[in-house]
Design a protein around this motif. Structure first.
Motif: not given
Length: 259
Positions: A53, A55-57, A219, A256, A258
């Motif tokens: 997984f 992610r760029t939060d 995503q 954002r 992911w």
């Protein structure tokens, strides 16, 4: 095999583990090697699989009140299963005005589920900026509190013997199926003053913000928002002595992602 796996699943996945399983009625009809293969397949399908997984939060440009432009990222990734995972986290702030990173850190953590909603995390954090020499031991918890508040809390013990901590919480308010408002707050503290880093003892900084994102896909979601931050106590005193602001408001625009 498919019918055998279904038969095994009926007794509420009774006592399945990585090394042993309860006897079922199927054991009376199928050879031991087929039972072992079926149990392994069932275990893999119900929690034994490994996943990746990323992610760029937060990946955003900040326009601050003093007209300084800053690039900020908050990135995390993990690999593993439902119980054990390897986490990588990174946060950074890059100043376009000064053409340098003002903050840059990377964490490598081992994470283990301690409840259906929380993970215990431990590992190391290295600061490349503002002091490239500091490495920290990390102990924290991450997960979802009641009412779906995301919580990320950690203690950091540096190789200089300094104990600091951070608490971050977020919540998602779904306005429509694609439009989401996300409040966020972060609080930092230190057990002692660290003058070379401009950090005082006690509560150090507080940041709160609102981000409104539109999910083009789940995503992939651009967002806009506002962020307010303040340096508290001795940390604020250090900032004032250096001629810096102790309070700042910034407009943000970011993405954002992911997968």
């Amino acid at each position: 095999m498919r019918a055998l796996i279904s038969t095994l699943a009926l007794p509420a996945l009774a006592a399945l583990s990585g090394t042993a399983a309860a006897q079922t009625q199927a054991d009376a009809y199928y050879p031991p090697e087929e039972m072992a293969a079926a149990r392994a397949a069932l275990h893999h399908a119900t929690g034994g699989a490994r996943h990746l997984f990323f992610r760029t939060d937060r990946f955003e440009i900040r326009q601050q009140r003093d007209d300084e432009e800053v690039l900020l990222w908050d990135i995390d990734a993990w690999y593993g299963g439902a119980i054990n995972r390897l986490w990588l986290k990174s946060e950074a702030e890059y100043s376009f005005d000064h053409d340098e990173f003002e903050e840059l850190e990377v964490q490598a953590l081992y994470s283990r589920a301690i409840s259906p909603f929380f993970n215990l995390q431990t590992g190391i954090r290295h600061d490349f900026e503002p002091d490239a020499g500091r490495t920290h031991a990390v102990l924290g918890v991450q997960g979802e509190a009641p009412y779906w508040f995301d919580i990320d809390a950690a203690l950091f013990l540096s190789d200089e013997g300094e104990l600091t901590g951070a608490l971050e919480t977020e919540y998602e308010l779904r306005l429509t199926q694609r439009l989401i408002l996300r409040p966020r707050a972060e609080l930092t503290w230190s057990a002692e003053a660290i003058p070379e880093l401009g950090t005082g003892s006690g509560l150090g900084t507080i940041e709160t913000g609102l981000r409104l994102r539109y999910e083009i896909r789940r995503q992939f979601a651009p967002y806009i928002g506002v962020e307010w931050g303040r340096q508290l106590g001795e940390t604020g005193d250090f900032a004032r002595a250096a001629g810096e602001r102790t309070e700042n408001t910034a407009l943000v625009a970011g993405l954002r992602v992911w997968f």
